[in-house]
Design an enzyme around this catalytic site. Structure first.
Site, PDB file in Angstrom:
ATOM      1  N   ARG A 110      -3.296  -0.791  -1.597  1.00  0.00           N
ATOM      2  CA  ARG A 110      -3.293   0.728  -1.028  1.00  0.00           C
ATOM      3  C   ARG A 110      -2.858   1.552  -1.988  1.00  0.00           C
ATOM      4  NH1 ARG A 110       0.054   1.264   4.111  1.00  0.00           N
ATOM      5  NH2 ARG A 110      -1.149  -0.214   4.997  1.00  0.00           N
ATOM      6  N   HIS A 139       2.302  -2.455  -0.314  1.00  0.00           N
ATOM      7  CA  HIS A 139       0.780  -2.586  -0.613  1.00  0.00           C
ATOM      8  C   HIS A 139       0.414  -1.787  -1.857  1.00  0.00           C
ATOM      9  CE1 HIS A 139      -0.645  -3.691   3.446  1.00  0.00           C
ATOM     10  NE2 HIS A 139       0.355  -3.242   4.072  1.00  0.00           N
ATOM     11  N   ASP A 146      -2.374  -6.948   5.391  1.00  0.00           N
ATOM     12  CA  ASP A 146      -2.218  -6.779   6.894  1.00  0.00           C
ATOM     13  C   ASP A 146      -3.669  -7.782   7.249  1.00  0.00           C
ATOM     14  OD1 ASP A 146      -0.415  -4.830   6.318  1.00  0.00           O
ATOM     15  OD2 ASP A 146      -1.899  -3.220   6.876  1.00  0.00           O
ATOM     16  N   GLU A 204       6.165  -5.679  12.017  1.00  0.00           N
ATOM     17  CA  GLU A 204       4.773  -5.659  12.385  1.00  0.00           C
ATOM     18  C   GLU A 204       4.074  -6.990  12.378  1.00  0.00           C
ATOM     19  OE1 GLU A 204       3.356  -3.015   9.011  1.00  0.00           O
ATOM     20  OE2 GLU A 204       4.000  -1.290  10.173  1.00  0.00           O
ATOM     21  N   HIS A 207       1.749  -7.627   9.051  1.00  0.00           N
ATOM     22  CA  HIS A 207       1.951  -7.374   7.820  1.00  0.00           C
ATOM     23  C   HIS A 207       2.710  -8.452   6.829  1.00  0.00           C
ATOM     24  CE1 HIS A 207       3.343  -4.320   4.529  1.00  0.00           C
ATOM     25  NE2 HIS A 207       4.379  -5.055   4.139  1.00  0.00           N
TER      26      HIS A 207
HETATM   27 ZN   LIG Z   1       0.912  -3.453   6.103  1.00  0.00          ZN
END
Ligand SMILES: [Zn+2]
Length: 238
Positions: A110, A139, A146, A204, A207
């Site tokens: 990301r 990321h 994810d 999460e 993740h």
């Molecule tokens: Zn993530």
């Protein structure tokens, strides 16, 4: 009532100015550029996941309106990871295949500016679900992914104890609610990922961080810059 003395008035003004400055600092925009980090890092080699394993499926929510942002933040639905992390993911995918499941990727590398946007859009009480741009996200280093499982027979994503990007306690890897089957699938994904060097981010279930994330720098390259820069996967299959 007695008028405040001159001294008192001065201190009132000072207090007011101090409070105004504090609130200004709190609402200040976060930095415009990625944090500068000391030390040496590995040269990035971001590879496109679907080029390594045709069984991997993509559901890149941030390229659609179907995310907590409500509008696309990626120009295209693509997922990249640093090569060692990508190869580890392919091995996890092979393990799961024998158990009747494939991997659906929601997000991989990301760009840093997207992490900054997520931070700005997330209310203070939900900030544990997003990375602080002052420190960057794993990321951003191309070392976090994810993902969820899909059923190889039906081709549908499985049902997990909570939804992707849900900012509630149902997202926690140890959440005890949901059905026994949902928890079994969540734990199956975890076991396959951990066996290949990934660690779950506990708040999460979707993740995972690859063990070597510290070795890679925070990057702010767009997807098209990755491809144009020659970091495109060379079609090598494992
Ligand atoms: Zn993530």
């Amino acid at each position: 009532m007695k008028e405040p003395s001159k001294l008192k008035r001065t201190s009132l003004v000072t207090t007011f100015l101090f409070c105004a400055l504090l609130s200004l600092a709190a609402s200040a925009k976060v930095q415009d550029t990625p944090p500068k980090e000391e030390g040496s890092f590995r040269s990035p080699e971001l590879v496109e996941l679907v080029k390594l394993d045709r069984m991997l499926r993509l559901d890149i929510r941030y390229a659609t309106k179907n995310s907590f942002v409500g509008r696309p933040v990626y120009p295209s639905a693509r997922a990249f990871l640093q090569r060692p992390a990508a190869e580890a993911l392919v091995r996890a995918s092979r393990t799961l295949r024998k158990q009747g499941f494939g991997l659906t990727v929601f997000d991989g590398y990301r760009p840093w500016h997207v992490t900054r946007l997520f931070w700005e859009l997330t209310p203070a009480d939900k900030k544990q679900f997003v990375a602080d741009p002052a420190r960057g996200s794993r990321h951003n280093r191309g070392c976090a992914v994810d993902l969820t499982l899909y059923d190889l027979r039906t081709r549908k994503q499985v049902s997990m104890p909570g939804e992707y990007d849900e900012m509630t306690e149902r997202s926690h890897i140890n959440y005890a609610g949901g059905t026994a089957e949902q928890r079994r699938l969540r734990d199956l994904l975890r076991a396959a990922m951990e066996a290949e060097g990934f660690a779950v981010y506990e708040p999460e279930w979707w993740h995972y961080d690859y063990k070597d994330w510290r070795l890679y720098p925070i990057l702010n390259l767009s997807f098209s810059e990755i491809v144009a820069g020659g970091m495109k996967a060379k079609g090598k299959r494992l």
